[in-house]
Scaffold this active site. Structure first.
Site, PDB file in Angstrom:
ATOM      1  N   THR A  89       4.604   5.640   6.161  1.00 59.74           N
ATOM      2  CA  THR A  89       3.254   5.056   6.099  1.00 59.74           C
ATOM      3  C   THR A  89       3.199   3.612   6.598  1.00 59.74           C
ATOM      4  OG1 THR A  89       3.603   4.425   3.796  1.00 59.74           O
ATOM      5  CG2 THR A  89       2.499   6.524   4.210  1.00 59.74           C
ATOM      6  N   ASP A  90       4.326   2.906   6.537  1.00 62.97           N
ATOM      7  CA  ASP A  90       4.276   1.467   6.827  1.00 62.97           C
ATOM      8  C   ASP A  90       3.646   1.151   8.182  1.00 62.97           C
ATOM      9  OD1 ASP A  90       5.554   1.176   4.446  1.00 62.97           O
ATOM     10  OD2 ASP A  90       7.317   0.141   5.217  1.00 62.97           O
ATOM     11  N   LYS A 142      -3.127   0.383   6.718  1.00 67.57           N
ATOM     12  CA  LYS A 142      -2.569   0.481   5.366  1.00 67.57           C
ATOM     13  C   LYS A 142      -2.947  -0.794   4.632  1.00 67.57           C
ATOM     14  CE  LYS A 142       1.708   1.346   2.822  1.00 67.57           C
ATOM     15  NZ  LYS A 142       3.129   1.698   2.856  1.00 67.57           N
ATOM     16  N   THR A 178       8.768   8.879   3.892  1.00 67.71           N
ATOM     17  CA  THR A 178       8.797   9.537   2.589  1.00 67.71           C
ATOM     18  C   THR A 178       8.380  10.992   2.670  1.00 67.71           C
ATOM     19  OG1 THR A 178       8.346   7.449   1.515  1.00 67.71           O
ATOM     20  CG2 THR A 178       7.812   9.415   0.263  1.00 67.71           C
TER      21      THR A 178
HETATM   22  N1  GLU Z   1       8.913   2.354   4.506  1.00 61.68           N
HETATM   23  C1  GLU Z   1       9.167   3.675   4.897  1.00 61.68           C
HETATM   24  C2  GLU Z   1       8.294   4.103   6.067  1.00 61.68           C
HETATM   25  O1  GLU Z   1       7.211   3.647   6.286  1.00 61.68           O
HETATM   26  C3  GLU Z   1       9.104   4.688   3.796  1.00 61.68           C
HETATM   27  C4  GLU Z   1       7.818   4.702   3.029  1.00 61.68           C
HETATM   28  C5  GLU Z   1       6.824   5.704   3.518  1.00 61.68           C
HETATM   29  O2  GLU Z   1       7.131   6.721   4.116  1.00 61.68           O
HETATM   30  O3  GLU Z   1       5.675   5.453   3.261  1.00 61.68           O
HETATM   31  O4  GLU Z   1       8.733   4.948   6.789  1.00 61.68           O
END
Ligand code: GLU
Length: 438
Positions: free
Chosen positions: A179-180, A257, A103
């Site tokens: 973030t995942d 997380k 993101t």
């Molecule tokens: N799920 C995706 C990722 O971890 C997009 C969400 C995000 O960036 O937190 O890359």
């Protein structure tokens, strides 16, 4: 036409105008000054988005706006040019910002709603101008993937790019990441980057940068600040609270997380964060971190990929472990129940795995606390079967570490000794009282 568009038309507002609005909030009146942002295509259109002077976006409910005043029209202002922000300024530290996707490295196309990577210096300067005040920023998009698609070979590639940047003389590196699985990458880099002498900071965003509630700008600003600090470790920097008060710098091996959507989703587990990053200062919460110094950084990225995590639950069949052994897995991290237990019926399967040369490590699905296999007889049997109890290591960190350890040795005793050696703060020496759900 949506409310926001009608409102902008009625008040002769264009994207980029600097305006002042007065907003009703109960009995109070709040005044905001900021730049009008494009209305986000997919939102219901009930708010006007403003970029405040501090770089953060806010959404003001149109119904609550009492007064609007244009301070400066966008058309009258010179555009911020690529060249104007790029020359290096004397006296500022140099920070490379590596984009990997997620993101934070994306922006929404206002017309189509599609997500695109945005990573030129110009785009960064427009989106988060304050980072150019903290450091000379060199952005580089090295890959563009969602972090659930991250793989060990990509960890290695990121590690190579980080070491290249640092050995070329950067004072710190920031890695923008989804973030995942940011915690896994943070752990992987913590083990792979040897002889680290400068900060390496992973940063992400829970909300994309064109949403009024985005945490991208503040997280990135705090990450760049941390990258200029004297902490020569791999860290994750994300919001510390749901509001924009401060960010936390977490040690890369102790961070997880813990929420799907909150801005303060990242927590240090079984340890306290390294620092709080406020708008105007870094408040250190500890001083036992590795300090900035001189010297080449090395990548030791050898990893055995035949490693798995197995979560234990009531009713689990030992077949699952047998399957891994039969398929040639070299290591398994068990997420045991409580202190690190598995059902009695599972123990013979563990015994078989160990006998066949598979390294079996035990962590706890409680996440908080330390495994202890000496308390109950099932635990003692597990110990006797030859498992490696992983102290208070996170299951994900133990998984990454086991891959790394098995990349270096296949001797069971060496594996045990290396798993229990503290390489990057992954084991806290004693269970701290003040680390639970902090
Ligand atoms: N799920 C995706 C990722 O971890 C997009 C969400 C995000 O960036 O937190 O890359």
């Amino acid at each position: 036409m949506r409310k926001v568009e009608e409102f902008m038309k009625a008040h002769n507002l264009e994207v980029g105008d600097l305006i002042r609005v007065v907003k009703r909030e109960g009995e109070e009146r709040l005044t905001f000054e900021g730049i009008v942002m494009p209305p986000y295509e997919l939102s219901p259109g009930e708010t006007l988005t403003l970029k405040l002077d501090n770089g953060y976006n806010i959404g003001v409910l149109i119904e609550a706006i009492e007064k609007v005043e244009i301070i400066e029209k966008a058309s009258g202002r010179p555009k911020m040019e690529f060249r104007e922000v790029l020359p290096k300024r004397e006296g500022l530290p140099n920070v490379r910002v590596l984009g990997t996707g997620g993101t934070i490295a994306s922006r929404i196309d206002y017309k189509t709603g599609a997500v695109h990577p945005a990573f030129t210096a110009e785009e960064l300067a427009k989106a988060v101008p304050e980072i150019f005040e903290i450091a000379n920023i060199t952005p580089e998009l090295i890959m563009n993937i969602l972090s659930e698609d991250m793989r060990p070979e990509y960890w290695r590639r990121i590690a190579e790019e980080v070491s290249r940047a640092l050995n070329e003389g950067e004072d710190g590196v920031v890695i923008a990441h989804g973030t995942d699985t940011m915690g896994y990458t943070a752990a992987a880099l913590s083990f792979m980057l040897r002889g680290l002498t400068r900060p390496v900071v992973l940063v992400g965003a829970q909300r994309s940068s064109d949403r009024p509630s985005s945490d991208a700008a503040m997280n990135l600003t705090c990450a760049v600040k941390m990258a200029t600090s004297d902490v020569a470790e791999v860290m994750v920097v994300m919001h510390g609270e749901t509001s924009d008060t401060y960010c936390l710098a977490h040690r890369g091996t102790k961070v997880r997380k813990m929420h799907t959507s909150r801005r303060d989703a990242f927590r240090s587990i079984n340890d306290i964060p390294i620092a709080k990053i406020w708008k105007d200062r870094i408040e250190f919460l500890r001083n036992d971190y590795r300090k900035r110094g001189e010297g080449e950084v090395r990548v030791d990225g050898r990893m055995e990929e035949k490693v798995a995590i197995l979560k234990v639950y009531p009713g689990i069949s030992g077949e699952l472990l047998d399957f891994l052994v039969d398929r040639g897995y070299k290591g398994v991290v068990i997420e045991g129940t409580g202190l690190g237990h598995v059902p009695q019926s599972f123990i013979p399967h563990v015994q078989r795995a160990v006998e066949e040369g598979v390294s079996v490590c035990v962590t706890s699905q409680c996440l908080y606390g330390r495994v202890n296999l000496n308390v109950y007889s099932n635990g003692r049997k597990l110990l006797k079967a030859g498992v490696i109890p992983c102290e208070d290591m996170l299951p994900e960190t133990a998984y990454v570490k086991l891959m790394w350890v098995l990349g270096h040795t296949s001797d069971p005793e060496d594996v045990r000794q290396m798993m229990l050696k503290n390489y990057a703060g992954e084991i806290t020496p004693y269970t701290r009282f003040d680390t639970y759900l902090r």
